[in-house]
Design a protein around this motif. Sequence first.
Motif, short mmCIF file in Angstrom:
data_model
loop_
_atom_site.label_atom_id
_atom_site.label_comp_id
_atom_site.label_asym_id
_atom_site.label_seq_id
_atom_site.Cartn_x
_atom_site.Cartn_y
_atom_site.Cartn_z
N LYS A 235 -3.71 43.14 -39.31
CA LYS A 235 -4.17 44.18 -40.23
C LYS A 235 -3.80 43.87 -41.67
O LYS A 235 -4.04 44.67 -42.57
N LYS A 236 -3.19 42.70 -41.90
CA LYS A 236 -2.87 42.20 -43.24
C LYS A 236 -2.02 43.19 -44.05
O LYS A 236 -2.40 43.62 -45.14
N ALA A 237 -0.88 43.53 -43.50
CA ALA A 237 0.08 44.37 -44.23
C ALA A 237 0.66 43.57 -45.39
O ALA A 237 1.08 42.42 -45.22
N SER A 238 0.71 44.17 -46.58
CA SER A 238 1.14 43.46 -47.78
C SER A 238 2.63 43.11 -47.73
O SER A 238 3.45 43.87 -47.20
N LEU A 239 2.95 41.96 -48.31
CA LEU A 239 4.33 41.50 -48.43
C LEU A 239 4.75 41.52 -49.90
O LEU A 239 3.91 41.38 -50.79
N LEU A 240 6.04 41.69 -50.14
CA LEU A 240 6.55 41.61 -51.51
C LEU A 240 6.47 40.16 -51.98
O LEU A 240 6.76 39.22 -51.23
N TRP A 241 6.09 39.99 -53.26
CA TRP A 241 5.88 38.64 -53.76
C TRP A 241 6.18 38.61 -55.26
O TRP A 241 5.72 39.46 -56.02
N SER A 242 6.94 37.59 -55.69
CA SER A 242 7.36 37.50 -57.09
C SER A 242 6.23 37.12 -58.03
O SER A 242 6.26 37.43 -59.22
N SER B 214 -1.58 34.59 -54.43
CA SER B 214 -1.51 36.05 -54.56
C SER B 214 -1.81 36.70 -53.22
O SER B 214 -2.22 36.03 -52.27
N SER B 215 -1.58 38.00 -53.14
CA SER B 215 -1.94 38.83 -51.98
C SER B 215 -1.40 38.33 -50.64
O SER B 215 -2.14 38.23 -49.66
N PRO B 216 -0.10 38.00 -50.55
CA PRO B 216 0.44 37.60 -49.25
C PRO B 216 0.45 38.79 -48.29
O PRO B 216 0.69 39.93 -48.70
N SER C 4 -0.85 35.23 -44.25
CA SER C 4 -2.00 34.80 -45.04
C SER C 4 -1.72 35.03 -46.52
O SER C 4 -0.86 35.84 -46.88
N PHE C 5 -2.43 34.30 -47.36
CA PHE C 5 -2.36 34.52 -48.81
C PHE C 5 -3.63 33.99 -49.45
O PHE C 5 -4.42 33.27 -48.82
N HIS C 6 -3.83 34.36 -50.71
CA HIS C 6 -4.98 33.89 -51.47
C HIS C 6 -4.52 32.78 -52.40
O HIS C 6 -3.55 32.92 -53.14
N LEU C 7 -5.22 31.65 -52.34
CA LEU C 7 -4.89 30.51 -53.19
C LEU C 7 -5.71 30.61 -54.47
O LEU C 7 -6.94 30.52 -54.44
#
Length: 469
Positions: free
Chosen positions: A120-127, A113-115, A58-61
């Motif tokens: 449980k929506k564990a955060s992913l690294l994102w540039s 943002s916030s991928p 998932s992510f926020h658009l």
Amino acid sequence: MILHDTERESIIAIRSSALRISLLFFILLASIPCPGWDQEENVVVFLNGNNADHLKLSFHLDAVSLIDEEGKAHALAILEDEVESGEEERFQIRLISGMVRERAYGSLRMNISSPSVGRKKASLLWSGEPITIPVNVLVSKGRIEVLFLKWDVPSSVTRKIEFKPGFVVSKPEPIVRSLKIFATDEGLGEVLVIDRHKDRVASIIKVEKEPKGLVLSPDAERLYVANAGSGTVSVIDTLNDRIIDTISIEHGSRPVDLAISPDGNDLYVVCNASQSVSVYNARTSSHIKEIKVGLSPEHIAMSSDGRVAYISCKLSDEITVIDANAKEAISALKVSSKPMQMVVQPGKESLYVVHGASPNIVVVENRAVVKRISLGFQAKGVNFDLDGNRLFLLDPGGGRVVFFDQALESMLKFVRVKNPLNVAPDPDGKKLYVTGGSTGNLYIIDKIVGKVLSTSRIGDNVFDLVIMR
């Protein structure tokens, strides 16, 4: 405290400046596209499901723009800002839309943002870099351009738990006419054209305000759409998905449902506000006659031989019976409270009527009520299977599509969906298509197994539908 004139003038000047800044800020805010379904649009982007996955990404658009050939960005509105991958292979989400200038565009730019991954929506690294996706679309006058955004979910996460989403934008392929489904969207003033082979919206036809009921001509070359909010009927060429005529309903007001005679000559328009049915020549669009019926007419059903039309009149608790040859109301059948949808059983002349304020289903034969059966719930939609042996009843209050045998002696099964309004079986005999009203959903059900195959958010308020055969 006493203020001198110079001090008073300074305070007034400061307040005026503050007011001008506030007004400017408000204008700037008003000009920024924001999530919502209430704007005009000539571009719509659907997120299409890929192969079913179990990663639950998932992510926020945050922002989306189309980039023209000069490199200028044209902002689009975000309809669903929380984007999730799905486990259904054929799901579709109406994700982005907007009104942009008529010109060619070469790319789609998304800021996200916030991928995250997993339930449980564990955060992913994102540039944090914008995502630019090549497109090739020419926006022209009088058309709504549909684009498909395909997300390659399995390859979007690296072993280092980095988010590197892969997207491709494409245009829908042309649909064979026999594979089309047409559905009205009341909120957006549109007819959605769905590819029955892929179970996805492939094109959109802009009609007028609050489209409700629709009907196909017997040769399936024309589609008629009742626009309740504008008092018109749109006539659509089903081969090219273009409006070829608009009938202004001057004899009657607020058209809500339609029927057409088996020979394709007479178009019956149910006019809710004027308590009437207006009959038009379907080929020339000329008015023939207005027929007065009961209070608040809602739906129409025709006998298979075309001799009789039945009109459900919600506020007078009756079915008005119209002689189609004489084009006159010949009787009124008292039924239960607030009759709504009706259907004639295939191969027979039995009419089944469901009600908005009663658990009863009423059966009419030979222009007389012959059965009243309590279902135990208020069904607001009804249709038969193609062979007439099974009945599909829609229970919005319970969130169900209920399967009955044609004798209504036993419930066979039910399937959970939200706010079902209209249902139609596909000609291949395997699936049911159900509109979800204000949910904006189209549900596709395996009618043999009795389970939802996919849930697609395709619009704002998806109402009626008709399937080409």
